[in-house]
Each structure stands twice: as C-alpha cells, then as structure tokens.
Design a protein around this motif. Sequence first.
Motif, PDB file in Angstrom:
ATOM      1  N   VAL A 360     -41.608 -30.908   0.021  1.00 21.56           N
ATOM      2  CA  VAL A 360     -42.640 -30.082  -1.025  1.00 21.56           C
ATOM      3  C   VAL A 360     -41.748 -30.395  -2.424  1.00 21.56           C
ATOM      4  O   VAL A 360     -42.461 -29.656  -3.265  1.00 21.56           O
ATOM      5  CB  VAL A 360     -43.400 -28.969  -0.390  1.00 21.56           C
ATOM      6  CG1 VAL A 360     -43.782 -29.060   0.871  1.00 21.56           C
ATOM      7  CG2 VAL A 360     -41.668 -27.689  -0.325  1.00 21.56           C
ATOM      8  N   THR A 361     -40.672 -30.326  -2.422  1.00 18.15           N
ATOM      9  CA  THR A 361     -39.912 -30.519  -3.548  1.00 18.15           C
ATOM     10  C   THR A 361     -40.020 -31.837  -4.189  1.00 18.15           C
ATOM     11  O   THR A 361     -39.901 -32.791  -3.371  1.00 18.15           O
ATOM     12  CB  THR A 361     -38.401 -30.142  -3.671  1.00 18.15           C
ATOM     13  OG1 THR A 361     -38.036 -31.153  -2.972  1.00 18.15           O
ATOM     14  CG2 THR A 361     -38.739 -28.979  -2.317  1.00 18.15           C
ATOM     15  N   SER A 362     -39.663 -32.032  -5.650  1.00 18.34           N
ATOM     16  CA  SER A 362     -39.222 -33.173  -5.945  1.00 18.34           C
ATOM     17  C   SER A 362     -38.134 -34.017  -5.526  1.00 18.34           C
ATOM     18  O   SER A 362     -37.719 -35.216  -5.931  1.00 18.34           O
ATOM     19  CB  SER A 362     -40.164 -33.497  -7.559  1.00 18.34           C
ATOM     20  OG  SER A 362     -39.304 -32.319  -7.482  1.00 18.34           O
ATOM     21  N   ASP A 363     -37.228 -32.637  -5.501  1.00 14.22           N
ATOM     22  CA  ASP A 363     -35.753 -33.294  -5.301  1.00 14.22           C
ATOM     23  C   ASP A 363     -35.898 -34.833  -4.374  1.00 14.22           C
ATOM     24  O   ASP A 363     -35.589 -35.698  -4.501  1.00 14.22           O
ATOM     25  CB  ASP A 363     -35.272 -32.153  -5.343  1.00 14.22           C
ATOM     26  CG  ASP A 363     -35.025 -31.060  -5.638  1.00 14.22           C
ATOM     27  OD1 ASP A 363     -35.010 -31.108  -6.791  1.00 14.22           O
ATOM     28  OD2 ASP A 363     -34.553 -30.270  -5.375  1.00 14.22           O
ATOM     29  N   TYR A 364     -36.634 -34.647  -3.558  1.00 11.14           N
ATOM     30  CA  TYR A 364     -36.789 -35.341  -2.272  1.00 11.14           C
ATOM     31  C   TYR A 364     -37.580 -36.594  -2.538  1.00 11.14           C
ATOM     32  O   TYR A 364     -37.861 -37.822  -1.446  1.00 11.14           O
ATOM     33  CB  TYR A 364     -36.911 -34.470  -0.435  1.00 11.14           C
ATOM     34  CG  TYR A 364     -36.415 -33.718  -0.678  1.00 11.14           C
ATOM     35  CD1 TYR A 364     -34.720 -34.429   0.020  1.00 11.14           C
ATOM     36  CD2 TYR A 364     -35.336 -33.022  -0.825  1.00 11.14           C
ATOM     37  CE1 TYR A 364     -33.350 -34.205   0.687  1.00 11.14           C
ATOM     38  CE2 TYR A 364     -34.491 -32.060  -0.790  1.00 11.14           C
ATOM     39  CZ  TYR A 364     -33.345 -32.799   0.259  1.00 11.14           C
ATOM     40  OH  TYR A 364     -32.347 -31.853   0.624  1.00 11.14           O
ATOM     41  N   GLU A 365     -38.560 -36.439  -3.768  1.00  7.39           N
ATOM     42  CA  GLU A 365     -39.654 -37.928  -3.927  1.00  7.39           C
ATOM     43  C   GLU A 365     -40.976 -37.585  -3.434  1.00  7.39           C
ATOM     44  O   GLU A 365     -41.933 -37.897  -3.828  1.00  7.39           O
ATOM     45  CB  GLU A 365     -38.963 -38.969  -4.006  1.00  7.39           C
ATOM     46  CG  GLU A 365     -38.316 -39.853  -4.751  1.00  7.39           C
ATOM     47  CD  GLU A 365     -37.903 -41.029  -4.915  1.00  7.39           C
ATOM     48  OE1 GLU A 365     -37.696 -41.280  -4.795  1.00  7.39           O
ATOM     49  OE2 GLU A 365     -39.087 -41.304  -6.002  1.00  7.39           O
ATOM     50  N   ALA A 366     -41.109 -36.638  -1.921  1.00 10.09           N
ATOM     51  CA  ALA A 366     -42.500 -36.719  -1.246  1.00 10.09           C
ATOM     52  C   ALA A 366     -42.680 -36.336  -1.978  1.00 10.09           C
ATOM     53  O   ALA A 366     -44.315 -36.503  -1.967  1.00 10.09           O
ATOM     54  CB  ALA A 366     -42.091 -36.704   0.119  1.00 10.09           C
ATOM     55  N   GLY A 367     -42.685 -34.571  -2.534  1.00 12.15           N
ATOM     56  CA  GLY A 367     -43.626 -34.187  -3.475  1.00 12.15           C
ATOM     57  C   GLY A 367     -44.083 -34.576  -4.434  1.00 12.15           C
ATOM     58  O   GLY A 367     -45.453 -34.676  -4.727  1.00 12.15           O
ATOM     59  N   LYS A 368     -42.638 -35.271  -5.268  1.00 15.40           N
ATOM     60  CA  LYS A 368     -43.731 -36.023  -6.458  1.00 15.40           C
ATOM     61  C   LYS A 368     -45.044 -37.349  -6.527  1.00 15.40           C
ATOM     62  O   LYS A 368     -45.552 -37.228  -6.714  1.00 15.40           O
ATOM     63  CB  LYS A 368     -42.582 -36.648  -7.363  1.00 15.40           C
ATOM     64  CG  LYS A 368     -42.624 -37.753  -8.524  1.00 15.40           C
ATOM     65  CD  LYS A 368     -41.533 -37.779  -8.322  1.00 15.40           C
ATOM     66  CE  LYS A 368     -41.211 -39.322 -10.262  1.00 15.40           C
ATOM     67  NZ  LYS A 368     -41.698 -40.421  -9.810  1.00 15.40           N
TER      68      LYS A 368
END
Length: 401
Positions: A360-368
């Motif tokens: 759910v965070t953009s840090d791991y790209e999946a959320g982005k």
Amino acid sequence: MSVLSGTTPVGEPPTGMPHPDGVLLDVRSLLNDEERASYDSIRKHLQSDVRHQSIDYWNREDFAFDLLPGLADLGLGELELTDTTWLYRGLVYAETARADVSLSALVGIHNELIVGMINQLGSEEQRRTWLPRLRRFEAIGAFALTEPDHGSDIAGGIQTTATRDGDEWVIRGSKRWIGAGTIADFALVWARDTEDHQFKAFIVETDRPGYTATKIRNKIGLRIMQNADIELDDVRVPAENHLPLAEDFASVNEMLRNSRVWVGWQAYGLQMAALDVARAYATEREQFSRPLAKFQLIQQAIAEIAGNAHATLGLMMQVAREQEAGTLQMMHAALGKSTGTRLTRESVAKARALLGGNGVTSDYEAGKLFCDAEILYTYEGTYEINSLIVGRAITGVSAFV
C-alpha cells in the motif's frame, strides 16, 4: 540493497533467474536489427535511470524535467518522425510505462498527438518553428480537447469558440484534464469556428494574455503528469497559428485512434512492471522460514499476472499488424485499450495483495502501479466507452444514444 528496503528498482531480477526480462514470448526477435538495438538501449536506460528515480517525483506530484534529456537522447521525442515499425513503437511505449506511466503518457501524447498533428496537419512554418525543439523535448506541447462539461461526448460538445477578427483569431472557453497544461510551451486548442461552426485546431502559446492553466491536484495516479484546467479568456493568436489542415475532427481521427492504441501498450507495460515487483518480492521475502515464491498461491498469482500481460501483448501485436497493413479501425484500438486496461486492473491488484502491507506504499512500487492503473482504465476514452465501441462493431447497434 535488497528490494525489500523499498529503495531499489525491481526491473532487473537476481542473476541466473530464468527469463530475466519477464517476457515469455520472444516478441523482441520480430524487430529488425536496428530496432532491436535501440529497444535494448531504451529498456536499459529506463530501468536504470528512470524507474526508481520517478517514485519521488510521483510522491511529490512534481514533473521530472531532469529526466527528459535522457529520453531525448534515445529518440523518444521523435518516434512519430522516424521510419520504424508500429511494433517497435508499441514496445517502446510499453517499456516507458513499465518504468513510469506518467512519463509514458507524456511520450505518447507528445508523439501521437502533438508532433503528429503539427507534422501532418500544420503549415511548413509551424513545422519549422516547433518540430526541431519538440524532437529534443526542448519544447512541450499540450493537447487541449476535453472540456469541463464534455468528456466522452466531446466530438459533438465542444463549447470553446474561435472567432476570426482581421489577422487574428480570438479564442474563448475552458478545457479540463489537459496533460502538461501547466508546463507546456503551447497548447493545441480545439475550438468551434463561430462562422462556419467547424472544429479547428490552433497553436496557442501559453504565455499569451488570457491563457491560464491551473494544476489539478490530489490525483491518485499519473501524479507526475501535470494535468490542468485551462481558461481561455479572449486569447488572441495570429491567423497563421491555425493548423491549416485541422479543419474538422475527421482530420485527426487517425491520430486519435493511434493514441488509443498506445494506451493498450501502456497497459502491457504496466502489467510487466507489476510482474517485476511481484517476482522480486516473492523471491526475497521470507515467511514461515521460506521464500514467498515457495507457496503455491503466490506462484499462482504471479502466473496469472504474467498471463494477463502476455494476453495483452498478443492482442497489441495484432493491433500493430493492423496498423502496418493500414487496416486499423477504431474498434481495434478500443478493443486493445479496454481489454488491456481491464486486465491491468486485475494484475496490479494481485501484485499489491502479494506484497501485503508493503503493497500500500509507493516505496515498493506496488501501490504506485495500483493507482496509475486507474488512470489507464479511465483516460483516452473510459473503459465503458471503449467497450461500447467494440459492442457496436460486433452487433451493428449503437448504444451511445
């Protein structure tokens, strides 16, 4: 650094992993030698110098100006002007989306609509003035068609007007959701001629009095692209700013079809990005004393993401063949866009879920990726509108009205 730190791009898998680029179908071999070498260089640059770097810009809703020179050096500002195959162009659009959807949107609009319109529908003077700078992204254009009260029905609903006044045109109206509207050097504004009531296109430099662009904030996706509300308050442009061959919508139909096609290629690229993220995370993350990749449900999710991506690839390859043969119709473009974005929604949801809380965070790209997929599903004709175009082609009955 480990991908689990959230600070390393995941486009390059661990050494020795089978199918390192994630592509199970050898589409690359269909390119000629020159295209293949160019494609490889573009992919390498996008993965090493764009993908991870884009995340911070995405978080801040800022445009990544400093990434443009690298894209220009690889020819991404002049795809429309080169003698390359439609398959090559589509794969380049896909790889750009695999790195970042906002930048792929800029590259697609820039080539298919901005450069394409000026090159094909503009005057010799307009081509001489703008194309050299556009090739290098030293100038940026905006395609100003959609309006606040007219999206899907814009073909018959343009309220922006253009009135001839001697050697000038006076343009009055509003536009909405205009990509690059706040950073563009000019906008290609579509307006209705108050005399003959035909749609016409005009080059409107953004520093002209009466032109105001306001950034649309708080978007959930496509956050690097600077979409804008544009107000045209009696903006005066010289008569020569009218694109002489842009006299009605029919003149730009081919470009609008092609722009819908590149969204299908974006859908493939975004699914490959989701596959990159899911595979990298599953092979490194351990739960219950073994990698996630050892669990059957995880492998099933990864296989389904790959299946969706390759189904989209196969469809888009056939669309590219239609383009090469000169037989592309709007139904083909609509089928590619609607099907590809529907599968993308499913794929990014699976990737996000695979990462659990980290998804759910953009840090791991999946959320982005998850959020950007919603934009693909909606723009260049909503999923529903494109589905109706396909339905009309199959049944012979229009459900629009």
